[in-house]
Enzyme design. Structure first.
Site, PDB file in Angstrom:
ATOM      1  N   ARG A  47      37.459 -39.043  21.645  1.00  0.00           N
ATOM      2  CA  ARG A  47      37.311 -39.285  23.079  1.00  0.00           C
ATOM      3  C   ARG A  47      37.653 -40.723  23.473  1.00  0.00           C
ATOM      4  O   ARG A  47      38.131 -40.972  24.582  1.00  0.00           O
ATOM      5  CB  ARG A  47      35.873 -38.983  23.529  1.00  0.00           C
ATOM      6  CG  ARG A  47      35.402 -37.569  23.237  1.00  0.00           C
ATOM      7  CD  ARG A  47      35.983 -36.601  24.278  1.00  0.00           C
ATOM      8  NE  ARG A  47      35.536 -35.233  24.038  1.00  0.00           N
ATOM      9  CZ  ARG A  47      34.411 -34.717  24.530  1.00  0.00           C
ATOM     10  NH1 ARG A  47      33.604 -35.448  25.268  1.00  0.00           N
ATOM     11  NH2 ARG A  47      34.093 -33.469  24.278  1.00  0.00           N
ATOM     12  N   ASP A  61      29.053 -35.013  40.603  1.00  0.00           N
ATOM     13  CA  ASP A  61      29.228 -35.211  39.163  1.00  0.00           C
ATOM     14  C   ASP A  61      29.203 -36.711  38.896  1.00  0.00           C
ATOM     15  O   ASP A  61      29.559 -37.518  39.763  1.00  0.00           O
ATOM     16  CB  ASP A  61      30.556 -34.617  38.673  1.00  0.00           C
ATOM     17  CG  ASP A  61      30.555 -34.356  37.177  1.00  0.00           C
ATOM     18  OD1 ASP A  61      30.380 -33.184  36.765  1.00  0.00           O
ATOM     19  OD2 ASP A  61      30.696 -35.332  36.402  1.00  0.00           O
TER      20      ASP A  61
END
Ligand SMILES: C[S@@+](CC[C@H](N)C(=O)[O-])C[C@H]1O[C@@H](n2cnc3c(N)ncnc32)[C@H](O)[C@@H]1O
Length: 286
Positions: free
Chosen positions: A45, A154
């Site tokens: 990531r 979010d």
């Protein structure tokens, strides 16, 4: 700490001290728990962030995100570490329940001039909120002319922007049944965009569920699905309590397939379906 990065795409695994620092930041910023063994996931990531910034390794990356000037990169780091997988009408039984039980009394209220609020908390790219909107419109085509709105939030600014664009490629839209796709999407530059009748129903905002919530409730239904699996149990319990405070009595809470909410007497929720809960009225004060 050792510098364990061989530059331009060759990020090796973070060592244990680096992992501990990364996990500490992810927990304090977003409540996300990253187990010490998840080095491969962290490497996969974060390698692109190190590359984008042309940094020699995790130590310099950590120095940046922990500095005052690293605020934006901290958000990007959380964005990279969170999982944004979603699709339209995911866990479709929730949308069946929304259509058959949840919405009819709420839409009657909206028609009578009342206020109705739904919330997609941890909305990722917006598919959940737009699926809620399409479900509403199937029952009430003029919903946008009433005081009925869906909030989509979010922590990750990139997915919030994507949701707000209301634009998806054909692959992403493929989980929408053909008749709904035909009714609610239009072609736009090789992609599919939600039509103007749907767009005013949903508003997208960046929001960390562990930070204060600026919006005015109460909500009639909250979808918070496949979000708390990344939180520790203390953070989950805090969130259930806060959802209880944000919901109207009788309000609905939908969670992901592997998530569970403690029910009464441990909380004010009762089970109302598969991974579906309703809020009991507050106990009368004596
Ligand atoms: C797997 S997606 C779930 C999307 C959608 N709810 C669904 O079920 O398809 C999880 C989302 O939770 C968001 N998230 C993680 N931690 C968060 C936090 N502390 N506050 C708000 N959102 C968070 C992530 O950015 C990600 O978009």
């Amino acid at each position: 700490m050792t510098t364990s990065f061989h530059h331009a795409g060759g990020a090796s695994l973070p060592d244990s001290a680096q992992m501990a620092a990364i996990a500490r930041i992810a927990h304090s910023e977003a409540g996300i728990v990253i187990a010490p063994g998840k080095t491969g996931m962290v490497q996969a990531r974060l390698a692109k962030r190190l590359r984008a910034l042309d940094l020699p390794g995790y130590d310099s990356y950590l120095a940046l995100v922990e500095s005052e000037a690293g605020r934006d990169e901290r958000r990007r780091m959380i964005s990279a570490l969170t999982t944004n997988v979603s699709h339209f009408f995911r866990e479709s039984h929730h949308f069946d329940l929304l259509r058959s039980q949840v919405l009819p009394p709420l839409l009657a209220r909206a028609k009578a001039g009342g206020r109705v609020r739904l919330w997609s908390a941890g909305c990722s790219n917006g598919q959940e909120a737009w699926s809620m909107a399409m479900t509403v419109l199937e029952l009430m085509p003029d919903a946008a002319d009433h005081d009925l709105r869906i909030l989509a939030t979010d922590i990750d600014p990139l997915v919030v922007e994507k949701g707000r664009s209301a634009t998806y490629d054909a692959q992403m839209a493929s989980s929408v049944h053909a008749p709904l796709r035909k009714r609610y999407f239009e072609q736009r530059g090789g992609q599919l965009r939600l039509v103007a009748a749907v767009r005013p129903l949903v508003s997208f905002h960046e929001l960390n569920l562990h930070a204060p919530w600026p919006m005015r409730g109460p909500f009639d239904a909250i979808f918070c699905r496949n979000v708390v699996i990344y939180f520790d149990s203390e953070a989950q319990d805090r969130l259930w309590r806060r959802f209880g405070e944000a919901l109207a009595p009788g309000g609905w809470l939908f969670v992901g397939h592997s998530e569970r909410v403690p029910v009464a007497p441990a909380s004010r929720f009762v089970t109302a379906g598969i991974t579906t809960y309703r809020l009991l009225p507050a106990a009368a004060k004596t």
